[in-house]
Write a protein that holds these residues in place. Structure first.
Motif, PDB file in Angstrom:
ATOM      1  N   SER A  85     -13.688  15.876 -33.033  1.00 44.80           N
ATOM      2  CA  SER A  85     -14.611  15.320 -34.025  1.00 44.80           C
ATOM      3  C   SER A  85     -14.053  15.555 -35.428  1.00 44.80           C
ATOM      4  CB  SER A  85     -15.990  15.963 -33.850  1.00 44.80           C
ATOM      5  OG  SER A  85     -15.897  17.346 -34.131  1.00 44.80           O
ATOM      6  N   ASP A  86     -14.901  15.477 -36.413  1.00 44.92           N
ATOM      7  CA  ASP A  86     -14.467  15.646 -37.806  1.00 44.92           C
ATOM      8  C   ASP A  86     -14.453  17.096 -38.266  1.00 44.92           C
ATOM      9  OD1 ASP A  86     -14.104  12.917 -38.149  1.00 44.92           O
ATOM     10  OD2 ASP A  86     -16.154  12.596 -38.848  1.00 44.92           O
ATOM     11  N   ILE A  87     -14.383  18.028 -37.336  1.00 47.89           N
ATOM     12  CA  ILE A  87     -14.362  19.454 -37.667  1.00 47.89           C
ATOM     13  C   ILE A  87     -12.939  19.816 -38.099  1.00 47.89           C
ATOM     14  CG2 ILE A  87     -14.796  21.779 -36.789  1.00 47.89           C
ATOM     15  CD1 ILE A  87     -17.281  19.943 -36.772  1.00 47.89           C
ATOM     16  N   ASP A  88     -12.832  20.530 -39.230  1.00 44.26           N
ATOM     17  CA  ASP A  88     -11.514  20.895 -39.754  1.00 44.26           C
ATOM     18  C   ASP A  88     -10.793  21.941 -38.915  1.00 44.26           C
ATOM     19  OD1 ASP A  88     -11.786  19.229 -42.066  1.00 44.26           O
ATOM     20  OD2 ASP A  88     -13.046  20.773 -42.981  1.00 44.26           O
ATOM     21  N   GLU A  89     -11.537  22.968 -38.487  1.00 42.13           N
ATOM     22  CA  GLU A  89     -10.911  24.071 -37.756  1.00 42.13           C
ATOM     23  C   GLU A  89     -11.903  24.652 -36.758  1.00 42.13           C
ATOM     24  OE1 GLU A  89      -8.391  28.097 -38.802  1.00 42.13           O
ATOM     25  OE2 GLU A  89      -9.959  27.493 -40.203  1.00 42.13           O
ATOM     26  N   VAL A  90     -11.438  24.851 -35.540  1.00 49.34           N
ATOM     27  CA  VAL A  90     -12.237  25.488 -34.495  1.00 49.34           C
ATOM     28  C   VAL A  90     -11.416  26.638 -33.925  1.00 49.34           C
ATOM     29  CG1 VAL A  90     -13.425  25.226 -32.291  1.00 49.34           C
ATOM     30  CG2 VAL A  90     -13.371  23.313 -33.901  1.00 49.34           C
ATOM     31  N   LEU A  91     -11.942  27.845 -34.048  1.00 51.30           N
ATOM     32  CA  LEU A  91     -11.294  29.021 -33.484  1.00 51.30           C
ATOM     33  C   LEU A  91     -12.152  29.540 -32.345  1.00 51.30           C
ATOM     34  CD1 LEU A  91     -10.202  30.843 -36.771  1.00 51.30           C
ATOM     35  CD2 LEU A  91      -8.857  29.319 -35.325  1.00 51.30           C
ATOM     36  N   VAL A 133     -13.828  40.701 -35.698  1.00 55.49           N
ATOM     37  CA  VAL A 133     -12.473  40.871 -36.230  1.00 55.49           C
ATOM     38  C   VAL A 133     -11.947  39.552 -36.799  1.00 55.49           C
ATOM     39  CG1 VAL A 133     -10.064  41.332 -35.575  1.00 55.49           C
ATOM     40  CG2 VAL A 133     -11.884  42.861 -34.797  1.00 55.49           C
ATOM     41  N   LYS A 134     -12.140  38.458 -36.061  1.00 55.44           N
ATOM     42  CA  LYS A 134     -11.656  37.146 -36.506  1.00 55.44           C
ATOM     43  C   LYS A 134     -12.297  36.763 -37.846  1.00 55.44           C
ATOM     44  CE  LYS A 134      -9.373  34.744 -34.281  1.00 55.44           C
ATOM     45  NZ  LYS A 134      -7.907  34.626 -34.214  1.00 55.44           N
ATOM     46  N   THR A 135     -13.580  37.051 -37.990  1.00 60.43           N
ATOM     47  CA  THR A 135     -14.278  36.745 -39.238  1.00 60.43           C
ATOM     48  C   THR A 135     -13.740  37.606 -40.378  1.00 60.43           C
ATOM     49  OG1 THR A 135     -16.239  36.143 -37.975  1.00 60.43           O
ATOM     50  CG2 THR A 135     -16.558  36.554 -40.309  1.00 60.43           C
ATOM     51  N   ASP A 136     -13.490  38.874 -40.090  1.00 56.69           N
ATOM     52  CA  ASP A 136     -12.935  39.772 -41.103  1.00 56.69           C
ATOM     53  C   ASP A 136     -11.537  39.325 -41.525  1.00 56.69           C
ATOM     54  OD1 ASP A 136     -13.008  42.224 -42.708  1.00 56.69           O
ATOM     55  OD2 ASP A 136     -11.506  42.981 -41.290  1.00 56.69           O
ATOM     56  N   GLU A 137     -10.729  38.894 -40.559  1.00 56.37           N
ATOM     57  CA  GLU A 137      -9.339  38.504 -40.839  1.00 56.37           C
ATOM     58  C   GLU A 137      -9.200  37.138 -41.509  1.00 56.37           C
ATOM     59  OE1 GLU A 137      -7.177  40.857 -37.123  1.00 56.37           O
ATOM     60  OE2 GLU A 137      -7.389  38.687 -37.029  1.00 56.37           O
ATOM     61  N   THR A 138     -10.053  36.186 -41.128  1.00 53.31           N
ATOM     62  CA  THR A 138      -9.852  34.811 -41.601  1.00 53.31           C
ATOM     63  C   THR A 138     -10.931  34.308 -42.546  1.00 53.31           C
ATOM     64  OG1 THR A 138     -11.032  33.736 -39.765  1.00 53.31           O
ATOM     65  CG2 THR A 138      -8.691  34.262 -39.416  1.00 53.31           C
ATOM     66  N   GLY A 139     -11.969  35.091 -42.759  1.00 53.15           N
ATOM     67  CA  GLY A 139     -13.059  34.673 -43.633  1.00 53.15           C
ATOM     68  C   GLY A 139     -14.222  34.107 -42.840  1.00 53.15           C
ATOM     69  N   THR A 140     -15.283  33.810 -43.551  1.00 51.53           N
ATOM     70  CA  THR A 140     -16.503  33.345 -42.901  1.00 51.53           C
ATOM     71  C   THR A 140     -16.345  31.935 -42.355  1.00 51.53           C
ATOM     72  OG1 THR A 140     -17.395  32.515 -44.984  1.00 51.53           O
ATOM     73  CG2 THR A 140     -17.969  34.782 -44.370  1.00 51.53           C
ATOM     74  N   PHE A 141     -17.273  31.599 -41.469  1.00 50.89           N
ATOM     75  CA  PHE A 141     -17.287  30.285 -40.832  1.00 50.89           C
ATOM     76  C   PHE A 141     -18.533  29.526 -41.266  1.00 50.89           C
ATOM     77  CE2 PHE A 141     -14.591  32.922 -38.292  1.00 50.89           C
ATOM     78  CZ  PHE A 141     -13.561  32.071 -37.906  1.00 50.89           C
TER      79      PHE A 141
END
Length: 114
Positions: free
Chosen positions: A23-29, A39-47
């Motif tokens: 879809s038109d989502i920029d990034e999906v982790l 940890v992912k939120t701490d390392e890459t920033g908020t979603f």
């Protein structure tokens, strides 16, 4: 838009991510546990949105929702479950979940939720 999908079932996690990536989502982790999500939120920033499985390692009921909301700086966190009761869904919404998504919904519903 950035979305984090946290679910301990590989097939569910990968299927949701693949659908959202189409879809038109920029990034999906994706991650498999609450600890990995934190940890992912701490390392890459908020979603812009976190889709969090209610029944996965580290969740400890709605306590995991609270931890994820804090880690995501108050941005939307929605819970998903394939087995939680209506009472759990209501409690999650009262606890601040952006939404509660039964895993029995059609995939198209996710785009409406995002």
């Amino acid at each position: 838009m950035r979305i984090l999908v946290a679910d301990d079932h590989d097939l569910v996690r990968d299927a949701i991510a693949a659908f959202l990536n189409g879809s038109d989502i920029d990034e999906v982790l994706t991650v498999a546990t609450l600890d990995e999500a934190l940890v992912k939120t701490d390392e890459t920033g908020t979603f812009d949105l976190v889709l969090l499985d209610y029944n996965m390692p580290g969740m400890n009921g709605l306590e995991g929702l609270t931890k994820m909301k804090v880690a995501n700086d108050g941005k939307p966190v929605a819970l998903m479950s394939g087995s939680a009761s209506r009472e759990v869904a209501d409690a999650a919404l009262k606890a601040g979940a952006q939404g509660f998504i039964p895993k029995t919904l059609a995939a198209r519903t996710l785009l409406t939720a995002a």
